[in-house]
Scaffold this motif. Structure first.
Motif, PDB file in Angstrom:
ATOM      1  N   ALA A   1      -4.222  -1.616 -14.778  1.00  0.00           N
ATOM      2  CA  ALA A   1      -4.432  -2.828 -13.983  1.00  0.00           C
ATOM      3  C   ALA A   1      -3.527  -3.967 -14.446  1.00  0.00           C
ATOM      4  O   ALA A   1      -3.017  -4.748 -13.629  1.00  0.00           O
ATOM      5  CB  ALA A   1      -5.902  -3.248 -14.057  1.00  0.00           C
ATOM      6  N   GLU A   2      -3.318  -4.065 -15.755  1.00  0.00           N
ATOM      7  CA  GLU A   2      -2.464  -5.136 -16.284  1.00  0.00           C
ATOM      8  C   GLU A   2      -1.032  -5.003 -15.771  1.00  0.00           C
ATOM      9  O   GLU A   2      -0.397  -5.993 -15.394  1.00  0.00           O
ATOM     10  CB  GLU A   2      -2.471  -5.104 -17.812  1.00  0.00           C
ATOM     11  CG  GLU A   2      -1.637  -6.214 -18.447  1.00  0.00           C
ATOM     12  CD  GLU A   2      -1.638  -6.141 -19.963  1.00  0.00           C
ATOM     13  OE1 GLU A   2      -0.971  -6.969 -20.596  1.00  0.00           O
ATOM     14  OE2 GLU A   2      -2.321  -5.244 -20.512  1.00  0.00           O
ATOM     15  N   LEU A   3      -0.507  -3.781 -15.725  1.00  0.00           N
ATOM     16  CA  LEU A   3       0.840  -3.560 -15.217  1.00  0.00           C
ATOM     17  C   LEU A   3       0.914  -3.888 -13.729  1.00  0.00           C
ATOM     18  O   LEU A   3       1.885  -4.504 -13.269  1.00  0.00           O
ATOM     19  CB  LEU A   3       1.266  -2.108 -15.453  1.00  0.00           C
ATOM     20  CG  LEU A   3       2.600  -1.686 -14.814  1.00  0.00           C
ATOM     21  CD1 LEU A   3       3.747  -2.540 -15.322  1.00  0.00           C
ATOM     22  CD2 LEU A   3       2.864  -0.205 -15.065  1.00  0.00           C
ATOM     23  N   CYS A   4      -0.107  -3.493 -12.975  1.00  0.00           N
ATOM     24  CA  CYS A   4      -0.115  -3.785 -11.541  1.00  0.00           C
ATOM     25  C   CYS A   4      -0.077  -5.284 -11.279  1.00  0.00           C
ATOM     26  O   CYS A   4       0.682  -5.764 -10.425  1.00  0.00           O
ATOM     27  CB  CYS A   4      -1.352  -3.161 -10.889  1.00  0.00           C
ATOM     28  SG  CYS A   4      -1.347  -1.351 -10.880  1.00  0.00           S
ATOM     29  N   GLN A   5      -0.888  -6.051 -12.018  1.00  0.00           N
ATOM     30  CA  GLN A   5      -0.894  -7.492 -11.823  1.00  0.00           C
ATOM     31  C   GLN A   5       0.439  -8.107 -12.253  1.00  0.00           C
ATOM     32  O   GLN A   5       0.948  -9.027 -11.603  1.00  0.00           O
ATOM     33  CB  GLN A   5      -2.037  -8.130 -12.603  1.00  0.00           C
ATOM     34  CG  GLN A   5      -2.185  -9.631 -12.341  1.00  0.00           C
ATOM     35  CD  GLN A   5      -2.313  -9.955 -10.865  1.00  0.00           C
ATOM     36  OE1 GLN A   5      -3.214  -9.446 -10.181  1.00  0.00           O
ATOM     37  NE2 GLN A   5      -1.412 -10.786 -10.334  1.00  0.00           N
ATOM     38  N   ARG A   6       1.002  -7.593 -13.325  1.00  0.00           N
ATOM     39  CA  ARG A   6       2.305  -8.092 -13.779  1.00  0.00           C
ATOM     40  C   ARG A   6       3.378  -7.846 -12.713  1.00  0.00           C
ATOM     41  O   ARG A   6       4.232  -8.708 -12.468  1.00  0.00           O
ATOM     42  CB  ARG A   6       2.687  -7.405 -15.089  1.00  0.00           C
ATOM     43  CG  ARG A   6       4.006  -7.891 -15.688  1.00  0.00           C
ATOM     44  CD  ARG A   6       4.299  -7.150 -16.980  1.00  0.00           C
ATOM     45  NE  ARG A   6       5.622  -7.492 -17.501  1.00  0.00           N
ATOM     46  CZ  ARG A   6       6.205  -6.894 -18.532  1.00  0.00           C
ATOM     47  NH1 ARG A   6       5.557  -5.924 -19.169  1.00  0.00           N
ATOM     48  NH2 ARG A   6       7.403  -7.256 -18.917  1.00  0.00           N
ATOM     49  N   ALA A   7       3.327  -6.676 -12.074  1.00  0.00           N
ATOM     50  CA  ALA A   7       4.312  -6.343 -11.055  1.00  0.00           C
ATOM     51  C   ALA A   7       4.149  -7.232  -9.818  1.00  0.00           C
ATOM     52  O   ALA A   7       5.133  -7.706  -9.243  1.00  0.00           O
ATOM     53  CB  ALA A   7       4.187  -4.870 -10.672  1.00  0.00           C
TER      54      ALA A   7
ATOM     55  N   GLY B   1       0.791  -1.210   0.000  1.00  0.00           N
ATOM     56  CA  GLY B   1       0.000   0.000   0.000  1.00  0.00           C
ATOM     57  C   GLY B   1       0.828   1.266   0.000  1.00  0.00           C
ATOM     58  O   GLY B   1       0.352   2.337   0.392  1.00  0.00           O
ATOM     59  N   GLU B   2       2.089   1.172  -0.455  1.00  0.00           N
ATOM     60  CA  GLU B   2       2.953   2.346  -0.528  1.00  0.00           C
ATOM     61  C   GLU B   2       2.594   3.259  -1.711  1.00  0.00           C
ATOM     62  O   GLU B   2       2.998   4.419  -1.744  1.00  0.00           O
ATOM     63  CB  GLU B   2       4.414   1.922  -0.685  1.00  0.00           C
ATOM     64  CG  GLU B   2       4.987   1.151   0.489  1.00  0.00           C
ATOM     65  CD  GLU B   2       6.411   0.682   0.226  1.00  0.00           C
ATOM     66  OE1 GLU B   2       7.039   0.204   1.177  1.00  0.00           O
ATOM     67  OE2 GLU B   2       6.888   0.794  -0.931  1.00  0.00           O
ATOM     68  N   LEU B   3       1.844   2.716  -2.658  1.00  0.00           N
ATOM     69  CA  LEU B   3       1.554   3.439  -3.893  1.00  0.00           C
ATOM     70  C   LEU B   3       0.089   3.248  -4.262  1.00  0.00           C
ATOM     71  O   LEU B   3      -0.412   2.116  -4.253  1.00  0.00           O
ATOM     72  CB  LEU B   3       2.460   2.902  -5.009  1.00  0.00           C
ATOM     73  CG  LEU B   3       2.421   3.596  -6.366  1.00  0.00           C
ATOM     74  CD1 LEU B   3       3.022   4.995  -6.261  1.00  0.00           C
ATOM     75  CD2 LEU B   3       3.198   2.775  -7.399  1.00  0.00           C
ATOM     76  N   ASP B   4      -0.586   4.329  -4.562  1.00  0.00           N
ATOM     77  CA  ASP B   4      -1.973   4.273  -5.032  1.00  0.00           C
ATOM     78  C   ASP B   4      -1.929   4.136  -6.553  1.00  0.00           C
ATOM     79  O   ASP B   4      -1.544   5.075  -7.248  1.00  0.00           O
ATOM     80  CB  ASP B   4      -2.711   5.551  -4.638  1.00  0.00           C
ATOM     81  CG  ASP B   4      -4.178   5.538  -5.065  1.00  0.00           C
ATOM     82  OD1 ASP B   4      -4.555   4.688  -5.901  1.00  0.00           O
ATOM     83  OD2 ASP B   4      -4.939   6.386  -4.580  1.00  0.00           O
ATOM     84  N   PRO B   5      -2.304   2.973  -7.087  1.00  0.00           N
ATOM     85  CA  PRO B   5      -2.172   2.774  -8.529  1.00  0.00           C
ATOM     86  C   PRO B   5      -3.033   3.730  -9.356  1.00  0.00           C
ATOM     87  O   PRO B   5      -2.643   4.111 -10.461  1.00  0.00           O
ATOM     88  CB  PRO B   5      -2.606   1.316  -8.723  1.00  0.00           C
ATOM     89  CG  PRO B   5      -3.435   0.991  -7.527  1.00  0.00           C
ATOM     90  CD  PRO B   5      -2.855   1.793  -6.406  1.00  0.00           C
ATOM     91  N   ILE B   6      -4.186   4.108  -8.845  1.00  0.00           N
ATOM     92  CA  ILE B   6      -5.058   5.016  -9.587  1.00  0.00           C
ATOM     93  C   ILE B   6      -4.442   6.405  -9.645  1.00  0.00           C
ATOM     94  O   ILE B   6      -4.357   7.033 -10.705  1.00  0.00           O
ATOM     95  CB  ILE B   6      -6.463   5.060  -8.951  1.00  0.00           C
ATOM     96  CG1 ILE B   6      -7.122   3.672  -9.022  1.00  0.00           C
ATOM     97  CG2 ILE B   6      -7.328   6.103  -9.646  1.00  0.00           C
ATOM     98  CD1 ILE B   6      -8.469   3.600  -8.345  1.00  0.00           C
ATOM     99  N   ALA B   7      -3.973   6.877  -8.490  1.00  0.00           N
ATOM    100  CA  ALA B   7      -3.348   8.201  -8.454  1.00  0.00           C
ATOM    101  C   ALA B   7      -2.077   8.238  -9.302  1.00  0.00           C
ATOM    102  O   ALA B   7      -1.745   9.274  -9.889  1.00  0.00           O
ATOM    103  CB  ALA B   7      -3.025   8.589  -7.011  1.00  0.00           C
ATOM    104  N   ALA B   8      -1.388   7.091  -9.366  1.00  0.00           N
ATOM    105  CA  ALA B   8      -0.149   7.021 -10.143  1.00  0.00           C
ATOM    106  C   ALA B   8      -0.404   6.781 -11.625  1.00  0.00           C
ATOM    107  O   ALA B   8       0.539   6.794 -12.426  1.00  0.00           O
ATOM    108  CB  ALA B   8       0.754   5.916  -9.593  1.00  0.00           C
TER     109      ALA B   8
END
Length: 353
Positions: free
Chosen positions: A204-210, A193-200
């Protein structure tokens, strides 16, 4: 009368991980601690190989320890992911030495008596899944009670066409990364939870890949196969390299130091995928995030060009030059920028406060 002044006792916090390893290396033959794993010549196979005209099949052995709170946490991975990751981290070291075949793993488990059995079963399920995918068997191990959970994994493999060693880089070699860097660190940031993916603005595909890159890393045996297939006809086997589990910059420095060269990285060619490059921390995570488990290779330019053509996702990131760092100077510099390297890219160092 006062006695002689007592000399202060050095602690591991004073030494740090790399100085500790340097001192421990005194207890082994020269060069034994220099690489990702140890090469052991199979004497019986050597004799048979001499008769049959085969190259001896060297055994490669590696051990890693994963400690709760340092290497893993229930907050970032479930037990099966931990088992996979414990296996993959060790298998990556085999690939980084040039292995194509996995013999198997031994596993030492330390855990408090209150540890639930389903957690243990999940870890071993993950280990099994990794071995089913990459080959090899669970060879055995040991278990013990202790104050915190710990996995000590030893991996055994057999060398492919030739070894990959940190000291085998030469001035003029290209530096090649087998894949992108920073994804695992991005996955960790998302899981914590260090990074808000929406704000950044992350897809979604990149987030799941990471997240997958962090929880289920891939040992790059496929890159070793491409390396062998792309070897120019008539050229000798000479490959410098290591894996990037401690970070891209740390891997490059390890090759440069062992090879007696200065490494120059091309800032415009860092192995950063676009979504990560857009983050303010993207470059630093690429260089020092760690745990990407890609291979960093030092190759003669003709071999490097052939590998880049054969291995999708691989990328030239710089070169070794005949400018060995002087005492106290860095082994790493930009090739195309006068800016200093970002701070905090040395990778994680054990025992430091």
């Amino acid at each position: 009368m006062e006695g002689p002044l007592q000399q202060p006792v050095e602690r591991l916090a004073d030494l740090g991980e790399w100085e500790l390893l340097r001192r421990l290396a005194r207890y082994a033959p020269p060069g034994q601690f220099d690489d990702d794993a140890a090469l052991i010549a199979d004497r019986q196979d050597t004799a048979q190989g001499g008769m049959a005209g085969r190259r001896p099949a060297d055994l490669v052995v590696n051990t890693d320890v994963l400690v709760e709170g340092i290497h893993f946490s229930d907050a970032t991975m479930d037990p099966a992911d931990l088992g996979w990751r414990a296996s993959a981290a060790n298998l990556s070291d085999l690939a980084a030495m040039g292995c194509r075949e996995v013999v198997g793993l031994t596993v030492g488990l330390v855990a408090p008596a209150r540890t639930p059995w389903p957690w243990v079963a999940g870890v071993y399920d993950g280990l099994r899944q990794s071995l089913e995918h990459y080959g090899g068997t669970l060879l055995g191990g040991d278990c013990s009670g202790g104050g915190q959970r710990l996995l000590a994994v030893t991996a055994l493999g057999r060398l492919g066409r030739g070894p990959i060693r940190r000291r085998d880089g030469r001035a003029g070699d290209w530096l090649v990364s087998t894949g992108p860097h920073g994804l695992s660190r991005l996955g960790l940031a998302l899981l914590l939870g260090e990074l808000d993916p929406i704000a950044a603005g992350l897809e979604a595909e990149l987030c799941q890949r990471a997240i997958t890159a962090h929880q289920r890393p891939r040992p790059r045996f496929d890159a070793v196969a491409s390396l062998e297939a792309s070897q120019p006809p008539g050229s000798p086997w000479r490959v410098g390299g290591t894996d990037s589990s401690d970070g891209l910059a740390a891997a490059v420095v390890a090759i440069a130091r062992a090879s007696g060269c200065l490494a120059r990285l091309e800032r415009r060619s860092l192995p950063l995928i676009p979504g990560l490059a857009a983050l303010a921390s993207g470059e630093a995570w690429c260089l020092g995030g760690g745990e990407d488990f890609e291979l960093i290779l030092a190759l003669a330019p003709d071999w490097a060009e052939a590998l880049l053509a054969a291995l999708p996702g691989s990328q030239r990131i710089g070169a070794l030059v005949a400018e060995p760092a002087a005492a106290g100077e860095a082994w790493l510099a930009w090739a195309d920028s006068d800016d200093p390297l970002p701070e905090g890219i040395a990778g994680f160092c054990h025992f430091r406060p």
